[in-house]
Write an enzyme that holds these catalytic residues in place. Structure first.
Site, PDB file in Angstrom:
ATOM      1  N   ASP A   1       0.835  -1.216   0.000  1.00 14.21           N
ATOM      2  CA  ASP A   1       0.000   0.000   0.000  1.00 14.21           C
ATOM      3  C   ASP A   1       0.863   1.257   0.000  1.00 14.21           C
ATOM      4  OD1 ASP A   1       0.790  -0.461   2.673  1.00 14.21           O
ATOM      5  OD2 ASP A   1      -1.139   0.153   3.542  1.00 14.21           O
TER       6      ASP A   1
ATOM      7  N   SER B   1      -4.999  -3.017  15.216  1.00 11.01           N
ATOM      8  CA  SER B   1      -5.603  -2.414  16.401  1.00 11.01           C
ATOM      9  C   SER B   1      -5.253  -0.930  16.471  1.00 11.01           C
ATOM     10  CB  SER B   1      -5.117  -3.128  17.662  1.00 11.01           C
ATOM     11  OG  SER B   1      -3.731  -2.932  17.860  1.00 11.01           O
TER      12      SER B   1
ATOM     13  N   ASP C   1      -5.205   0.249   6.226  1.00  8.57           N
ATOM     14  CA  ASP C   1      -5.937  -0.063   7.457  1.00  8.57           C
ATOM     15  C   ASP C   1      -7.046   0.952   7.722  1.00  8.57           C
ATOM     16  OD1 ASP C   1      -3.817  -1.755   7.447  1.00  8.57           O
ATOM     17  OD2 ASP C   1      -2.777  -0.843   9.136  1.00  8.57           O
TER      18      ASP C   1
HETATM   19  P1  ADP Z   1      -1.399  -3.441  15.094  1.00  5.09           P
HETATM   20  O1  ADP Z   1      -0.808  -4.320  14.053  1.00  5.09           O
HETATM   21  O2  ADP Z   1      -2.382  -4.152  15.946  1.00  5.09           O
HETATM   22  O3  ADP Z   1      -1.918  -2.151  14.537  1.00  5.09           O
HETATM   23  P2  ADP Z   1       0.699  -1.872  16.406  1.00  5.09           P
HETATM   24  O4  ADP Z   1       1.907  -2.422  17.077  1.00  5.09           O
HETATM   25  O5  ADP Z   1       0.895  -0.955  15.272  1.00  5.09           O
HETATM   26  O6  ADP Z   1      -0.183  -3.123  16.063  1.00  5.09           O
HETATM   27  O7  ADP Z   1      -0.177  -1.093  17.504  1.00  5.09           O
HETATM   28  C1  ADP Z   1      -0.529  -1.677  18.733  1.00  5.09           C
HETATM   29  C2  ADP Z   1      -0.733  -0.581  19.760  1.00  5.09           C
HETATM   30  O8  ADP Z   1      -2.078  -0.040  19.644  1.00  5.09           O
HETATM   31  C3  ADP Z   1      -0.670  -1.093  21.195  1.00  5.09           C
HETATM   32  O9  ADP Z   1       0.662  -1.151  21.672  1.00  5.09           O
HETATM   33  C4  ADP Z   1      -1.470  -0.004  21.932  1.00  5.09           C
HETATM   34  O10 ADP Z   1      -0.684   1.137  22.163  1.00  5.09           O
HETATM   35  C5  ADP Z   1      -2.565   0.341  20.911  1.00  5.09           C
HETATM   36  N1  ADP Z   1      -3.760  -0.456  21.236  1.00  5.09           N
HETATM   37  C6  ADP Z   1      -4.172  -1.632  20.711  1.00  5.09           C
HETATM   38  N2  ADP Z   1      -5.308  -2.077  21.308  1.00  5.09           N
HETATM   39  C7  ADP Z   1      -5.637  -1.146  22.249  1.00  5.09           C
HETATM   40  C8  ADP Z   1      -6.702  -1.003  23.196  1.00  5.09           C
HETATM   41  N3  ADP Z   1      -7.645  -1.925  23.333  1.00  5.09           N
HETATM   42  N4  ADP Z   1      -6.701   0.109  23.954  1.00  5.09           N
HETATM   43  C9  ADP Z   1      -5.727   1.035  23.839  1.00  5.09           C
HETATM   44  N5  ADP Z   1      -4.721   0.960  22.970  1.00  5.09           N
HETATM   45  C10 ADP Z   1      -4.654  -0.100  22.175  1.00  5.09           C
HETATM   46  P1  NG1 Z   2      -0.403  -3.522  10.528  1.00  3.98           P
HETATM   47  O1  NG1 Z   2      -0.675  -4.903  10.209  1.00  3.98           O
HETATM   48  O2  NG1 Z   2      -1.569  -2.799  11.140  1.00  3.98           O
HETATM   49  O3  NG1 Z   2       0.849  -3.354  11.284  1.00  3.98           O
HETATM   50  C1  NG1 Z   2       0.931  -2.207   8.535  1.00  3.98           C
HETATM   51  C2  NG1 Z   2       0.590  -0.865   7.901  1.00  3.98           C
HETATM   52  C3  NG1 Z   2      -0.226  -1.044   6.608  1.00  3.98           C
HETATM   53  C4  NG1 Z   2       0.471  -2.011   5.667  1.00  3.98           C
HETATM   54  C5  NG1 Z   2       0.794  -3.320   6.417  1.00  3.98           C
HETATM   55  C6  NG1 Z   2       1.583  -4.305   5.585  1.00  3.98           C
HETATM   56  C7  NG1 Z   2       0.194   1.082   9.352  1.00  3.98           C
HETATM   57  C8  NG1 Z   2      -0.785   1.818  10.185  1.00  3.98           C
HETATM   58  N1  NG1 Z   2      -0.219  -0.061   8.809  1.00  3.98           N
HETATM   59  O4  NG1 Z   2      -0.242  -2.794   9.054  1.00  3.98           O
HETATM   60  O5  NG1 Z   2      -0.411   0.214   5.990  1.00  3.98           O
HETATM   61  O6  NG1 Z   2       1.610  -1.446   5.095  1.00  3.98           O
HETATM   62  O7  NG1 Z   2       1.554  -3.071   7.606  1.00  3.98           O
HETATM   63  O8  NG1 Z   2       0.876  -4.683   4.446  1.00  3.98           O
HETATM   64  O9  NG1 Z   2       1.325   1.519   9.213  1.00  3.98           O
END
Ligand code: ADP
Ligand code: NG1
EC number: 2.7.1.157
Length: 434
Positions: free
Chosen positions: A28, A122, A166
């Site tokens: 993306d 998330s 996302d």
């Molecule tokens: P993802 O792939 O799930 O987007 P990231 O590592 O980018 O993973 O983000 C995860 C972060 O989002 C967590 O460390 C936290 O800070 C935030 N997060 C996820 N779930 C919750 C929740 N239920 N409440 C508050 N913050 C959350």
């Molecule tokens: P997740 O799976 O939420 O970490 C991330 C990027 C997407 C995309 C995917 C890989 C963010 C918020 N999300 O997603 O845009 O690049 O990895 O396909 O950076």
């Protein structure tokens, strides 16, 4: 809980879902289309606007501590991806879009059931939910596409250089259909998934927070450098080129031709920063300050050939996947499964965003009946998505449970969110009191 935290009751609620990306990984942010669907799991926020300029956040999960700040002085600390910073990204994005420096305050209680740092978005669900909360408090209107674009941009305040998949699916999802998400301009088209098979998510239970490590941004930068080198090789104005898709569209060639051009222009051995500078005719200082992100300035090597090969081949697989869904031949499930398997191999070998647990989980899923299985989301941990014939679902779940989650050497606390079948869910919503 809202009442005991704030001594009042919420005026409205907002939900924004997580997603599973069926195919199209790490493309993306290179400008290419992806094929996700929303999952049922979501972020839900209960909201009460208040007259003071204070933003108070609480969470139903005690892992995420209460937070309070003045709504006219939003600071997002890129060095620490604390949970409230994701909320502030959505809040700030809307605030800036309308050019407002003074916002009214609000009390918010957040409740989420998307497994965090597991590739089901998330973080973006929280950013999108906070953006929609802020819009609703302001009493303003925006289209779903505008909301998705604002939230994609504002999530970058956390420090990761993500694409827009996302946030787009969180707003544009519709129950019952996956979506082909295309960029520039952003649009979403229904993709009817095959009947007779189900998508199953399995969590490897290895967490990887994108903002806390540089893995993710290194890949974005490798793609950016590959795009610049390819553009220069083909005599294009490379200075402004940021995405691999721009090279293809400027040359007006097919994805297959881009794979050949990559073979000619780039070498499989890693590039040092010095070699990149020589190829582009720039100084190390220019590379660091004008091209790389703050957390990738000291990366010693860049694998440009492998990353470009993954991106162009994965972009082609997304289009093939959509075509097969549309044409629905007799062997649809098998063909889709093969594309998912190829996608995983490319993520593992060319993009190096898998990990031993994910590879093992993918193998287990295939062994117990999945036609295709691959990592989903950013990778380096997190979930797999598998395509399983509906008549094999029960035995598949039981066998995968036993083979991956019940192994004594793995010490996993198996929860219901770790292994489940999923269907395309709906997008973000505001629930107002009648
Ligand atoms: P993802 O792939 O799930 O987007 P990231 O590592 O980018 O993973 O983000 C995860 C972060 O989002 C967590 O460390 C936290 O800070 C935030 N997060 C996820 N779930 C919750 C929740 N239920 N409440 C508050 N913050 C959350
Ligand atoms: P997740 O799976 O939420 O970490 C991330 C990027 C997407 C995309 C995917 C890989 C963010 C918020 N999300 O997603 O845009 O690049 O990895 O396909 O950076």
């Amino acid at each position: 809980m809202f009442n005991s935290k704030f001594g009042s009751i919420p005026k409205f609620y907002v939900r924004a879902p997580g997603r599973v990306n069926i195919i199209g990984e790490h493309i993306d942010y290179c400008g290419y289309s992806v094929l996700p669907m929303a999952v049922e799991q979501d972020m839900l926020i209960a909201v009460e606007p208040v007259k003071t300029q204070t933003l108070q956040l609480a969470n139903t999960n005690p892992l995420y501590p209460d937070f309070s700040t003045s709504s006219n002085n939003i600071q997002i600390d890129k060095t620490k991806p604390l949970w409230h910073n994701y909320f502030l990204c959505g809040f700030k994005g809307i605030q800036e879009h309308f050019g407002l420096s003074n916002l009214t305050g609000m009390n918010c209680l957040v409740d989420g059931n998307i497994p965090p740092s597991s590739g089901l978005s998330s973080s973006s669900a929280l950013v999108c939910c906070a953006g929609l909360v802020t819009l609703t408090v302001l009493g303003m209107n925006l289209s779903k596409v505008e909301l998705a674009e604002i939230c994609a941009k504002s999530e970058r305040y956390i420090g990761t250089e993500g694409g827009g998949m996302d946030q787009s699916i969180s707003f544009l999802a519709e129950e019952g259909t996956a979506k082909l998400i295309e960029f520039s301009p952003l649009r979403a088209t229904d993709v009817k998934l095959p009947s007779g098979a189900v998508f199953v998510i399995a969590n490897s239970c290895v967490e990887m927070n994108k903002a806390a490590t540089s893995h993710f941004n290194i890949r974005v930068m490798e793609c950016r450098l590959a795009a610049k080198l390819l553009a220069k090789y083909r005599g294009l104005q490379w200075g402004k080129v940021l995405r691999l898709e721009e090279v293809q569209s400027k040359l007006g060639v097919s994805l297959e031709e881009m794979l050949w051009i990559t073979e000619d222009a780039l070498h499989p051995e890693p590039y040092s920063p010095e070699e990149v500078c020589r190829c582009l005719g720039i100084s190390l200082q220019e590379l660091r300050t004008q091209i790389l992100s703050p957390n990738t300035q000291d990366v010693p090597i860049f694998k440009l050939y492998q990353r470009a090969k993954h991106v162009y081949s994965e972009a082609a697989r997304v289009l093939q996947f959509k075509k097969i869904c549309e044409e629905a031949p007799d062997d649809t499930v098998q063909l889709l499964g093969e594309l998912m398997n190829q996608s995983h191999a490319s993520c593992r070998d060319m993009y190096e965003c898998s990990c031993p647990e994910l590879d093992q989980l993918v193998d287990i899923c295939r062994k117990f009946g999945a036609q295709g299985s691959r990592l989903t989301g950013a990778g380096w941990g997190g979930c797999t998505v598998s395509l399983v014939p509906a008549d094999k679902l029960t035995s598949f779940l039981a066998n995968v449970h036993q083979a991956y989650y019940q192994r004594s050497d793995r010490n996993l606390t198996f929860e219901k969110q770790s292994l489940f079948a999923t269907k395309p869910g709906g997008g973000a919503l505001v629930f107002l009191e009648a």
